[in-house]
Design a protein around this motif. Structure first.
Motif, PDB file in Angstrom:
ATOM      1  N   ASP A  82       0.851  -1.193   0.000  1.00 18.84           N
ATOM      2  CA  ASP A  82       0.000   0.000   0.000  1.00 18.84           C
ATOM      3  C   ASP A  82       0.890   1.247   0.000  1.00 18.84           C
ATOM      4  O   ASP A  82       1.855   1.318   0.766  1.00 18.84           O
ATOM      5  N   PRO A  83       0.589   2.240  -0.835  1.00 16.29           N
ATOM      6  CA  PRO A  83       1.397   3.470  -0.847  1.00 16.29           C
ATOM      7  C   PRO A  83       1.526   4.122   0.519  1.00 16.29           C
ATOM      8  O   PRO A  83       2.561   4.702   0.841  1.00 16.29           O
ATOM      9  N   LYS A  84       0.484   4.010   1.349  1.00 18.85           N
ATOM     10  CA  LYS A  84       0.539   4.637   2.674  1.00 18.85           C
ATOM     11  C   LYS A  84       1.582   3.967   3.564  1.00 18.85           C
ATOM     12  O   LYS A  84       2.114   4.591   4.479  1.00 18.85           O
ATOM     13  N   GLU A  99     -10.351  14.967  10.706  1.00 14.40           N
ATOM     14  CA  GLU A  99      -9.241  15.477   9.916  1.00 14.40           C
ATOM     15  C   GLU A  99      -8.527  14.313   9.220  1.00 14.40           C
ATOM     16  O   GLU A  99      -8.224  13.304   9.860  1.00 14.40           O
ATOM     17  N   TYR A 100      -8.275  14.488   7.941  1.00  8.77           N
ATOM     18  CA  TYR A 100      -7.566  13.433   7.199  1.00  8.77           C
ATOM     19  C   TYR A 100      -6.126  13.876   6.977  1.00  8.77           C
ATOM     20  O   TYR A 100      -5.833  14.693   6.104  1.00  8.77           O
ATOM     21  N   THR A 101      -5.221  13.347   7.791  1.00 10.97           N
ATOM     22  CA  THR A 101      -3.797  13.658   7.659  1.00 10.97           C
ATOM     23  C   THR A 101      -2.991  12.366   7.733  1.00 10.97           C
ATOM     24  O   THR A 101      -3.509  11.314   8.129  1.00 10.97           O
ATOM     25  N   GLN A 102      -1.730  12.450   7.366  1.00  7.56           N
ATOM     26  CA  GLN A 102      -0.854  11.286   7.389  1.00  7.56           C
ATOM     27  C   GLN A 102       0.299  11.518   8.352  1.00  7.56           C
ATOM     28  O   GLN A 102       0.709  12.665   8.598  1.00  7.56           O
ATOM     29  N   TYR A 139       6.341  13.809  -2.831  1.00  6.90           N
ATOM     30  CA  TYR A 139       5.241  12.901  -2.494  1.00  6.90           C
ATOM     31  C   TYR A 139       3.938  13.681  -2.580  1.00  6.90           C
ATOM     32  O   TYR A 139       3.816  14.775  -2.025  1.00  6.90           O
ATOM     33  N   HIS A 140       2.971  13.087  -3.277  1.00  4.59           N
ATOM     34  CA  HIS A 140       1.660  13.717  -3.405  1.00  4.59           C
ATOM     35  C   HIS A 140       0.738  13.104  -2.355  1.00  4.59           C
ATOM     36  O   HIS A 140       0.371  11.929  -2.462  1.00  4.59           O
ATOM     37  N   PRO A 141       0.383  13.850  -1.325  1.00  2.00           N
ATOM     38  CA  PRO A 141      -0.370  13.285  -0.201  1.00  2.00           C
ATOM     39  C   PRO A 141      -1.748  12.781  -0.600  1.00  2.00           C
ATOM     40  O   PRO A 141      -2.329  13.216  -1.600  1.00  2.00           O
ATOM     41  N   GLU A 142      -2.260  11.850   0.227  1.00  2.00           N
ATOM     42  CA  GLU A 142      -3.554  11.208  -0.044  1.00  2.00           C
ATOM     43  C   GLU A 142      -4.697  12.218  -0.044  1.00  2.00           C
ATOM     44  O   GLU A 142      -5.689  12.023  -0.743  1.00  2.00           O
ATOM     45  N   ASN A 143      -4.558  13.289   0.755  1.00  2.00           N
ATOM     46  CA  ASN A 143      -5.662  14.255   0.850  1.00  2.00           C
ATOM     47  C   ASN A 143      -5.676  15.271  -0.286  1.00  2.00           C
ATOM     48  O   ASN A 143      -6.485  16.182  -0.310  1.00  2.00           O
ATOM     49  N   GLY A 144      -4.726  15.104  -1.244  1.00  2.00           N
ATOM     50  CA  GLY A 144      -4.721  15.966  -2.415  1.00  2.00           C
ATOM     51  C   GLY A 144      -4.100  17.323  -2.194  1.00  2.00           C
ATOM     52  O   GLY A 144      -4.256  18.207  -3.037  1.00  2.00           O
ATOM     53  N   GLY A 145      -3.382  17.511  -1.105  1.00  2.00           N
ATOM     54  CA  GLY A 145      -2.743  18.789  -0.847  1.00  2.00           C
ATOM     55  C   GLY A 145      -1.526  18.996  -1.733  1.00  2.00           C
ATOM     56  O   GLY A 145      -1.249  18.238  -2.658  1.00  2.00           O
TER      57      GLY A 145
END
Length: 399
Positions: A82-84, A99-102, A139-145
């Protein structure tokens, strides 16, 4: 010399010490170790290609652990990765707050040095992020930021096989330095390897280089190494020669390879690229393993006046090894007769000629790297014949 200049001279000496230590630790890997070090100093990525059990991972880990203060990241890829897992899992605590953060700590996103095992088993889901990580250091974050810059200096990767799909070929193209390794060939080295499994190794010096020294070398010192017009002409000539052999590399790969030449010179403590640095291109200008011998011959014959005869001797040495392999199952008497009457004499003459060529090259101030590599190959094949055809104890072989 300024204080900073002294520090950088110390850094180059430290890198040379690391290369020496790892070359002593990993049998028959001196050329591979140096090429990996050059790749790191050039800020490029590398691939160690070979069958299981050839110390690819151990070598990659040992080199990448020599950079003190660098954040290190390692992963073993599979088609289900998984990319995460690579770039940061979801922050569960933040998720409960809506909140959706990594969480990036300890992941590739924050790594200075990376080791990626089984690189060509990269999952389809992780592929695009891996490409951006290696090529753009993003890196392009999962939340599209906004894309997150990654501090990656260099990645060392390993694989048992080359990529089989066009998608994975894009990852392969990002790996500038490609190194093929095999099982040990010299029986005396194999005997040392076996002995090391039962005898504790004596404590050895373990040189390290600081992250600050490495980053300054990669970003400032190495790019400042001069590339004379003669080297540019030689690279152009090599490109033309390979195109005549229908081996075509991208303009990007040729451009990136110049930084490798600068890194090779810096590692040797020189401020200018010379012909001897061109030899690193042997590890850059091939795609398939069948192309590698052609590239190696073209590179060496361009930069080293001793190369033609040395490579002819290498061909003869490898023909003798092929004969030995073909004689599997024959009687001891037949093998012994062949070894005494044919193989030993040819290898002895090759050894004497190589000794003369090495002495002449040293006197003339030319590189002896290729000659010494062929000499090591001759020694390994001669040792095999002594052990397998004449029954000499591997630990007692001296050729």
């Amino acid at each position: 010399m300024t204080e900073r200049g002294t520090e950088m001279a110390d850094a180059a000496a430290g890198m040379r010490a690391i290369v020496t230590e790892l070359s002593d630790q990993f049998f028959e890997r001196a050329d591979v170790v140096r090429a990996l070090a050059v790749s790191v100093l050039a800020g490029q990525h590398s691939l160690i290609l070979g069958p299981p059990g050839t110390a690819k991972s151990e070598l990659g880990r040992e080199l990448t652990s020599r950079f003190e203060g660098a954040r290190y990241w390692e992963v073993l890829l599979s088609k289900f990765t998984d990319p995460k897992r690579l770039f940061g899992p979801v922050d569960v605590a933040a998720l409960t707050r809506g909140e959706y953060t990594q969480v990036f700590a300890g992941r590739a996103t924050e790594a200075h040095i990376a080791f990626v095992d089984e690189i060509f088993k990269c999952s389809a889901g992780a592929l695009n992020e891996m490409l951006a990580f290696l090529n753009e250091r993003l890196y392009h974050p999962e939340n599209g930021g906004d894309p997150i810059p990654c501090p990656l200096v260099s990645a060392i990767t390993a694989s048992n096989e080359l990529p089989s799909t066009e998608e994975l070929a894009a990852v392969y193209d990002r790996l500038l330095v490609r190194l093929e390794v095999g099982y040990l060939t010299d029986p005396s080295n194999f005997a040392k390897l076996v002995r090391s499994a039962v005898t504790a190794a004596a404590p050895t010096t373990r040189t390290t280089v600081s992250l600050d020294e490495l980053q300054h070398a990669v970003s400032v010192e190495v790019p400042a190494v001069d590339v004379p017009d003669g080297i540019v002409d030689a690279v152009c000539q090599l490109r033309a020669e390979l195109r005549r052999k229908e081996l075509v590399m991208s303009d990007r790969r040729w451009k990136q390879s110049i930084r490798l030449l600068q890194a090779s010179a810096w590692l040797d403590g020189r401020t200018e690229v010379t012909d001897r640095d061109l030899e690193v291109l042997r590890h850059v200008l091939w795609d398939s393993t069948t192309q590698r011998p052609t590239v190696e011959r073209a590179v060496l014959m361009l930069v080293n006046p001793d190369a033609r005869e040395a490579l002819d001797l290498l061909d003869a040495i490898e023909e003798l090894e092929a004969e030995l392999n073909a004689k599997v199952g024959q009687s001891t008497e037949s093998l012994s007769d062949w070894a005494v009457k044919e193989a030993n004499g040819k290898l002895a003459r090759a050894g004497k000629r190589l000794d003369v060529m090495i002495a002449d090259a040293q006197t003339a101030g030319r590189s002896v790297e290729t000659l010494e590599r062929v000499a090591r190959r001759r020694k390994a094949v001669h040792a095999r014949i002594m052990v397998e055809a004449l029954g000499v104890d591997a630990s007692m072989v001296q050729v």
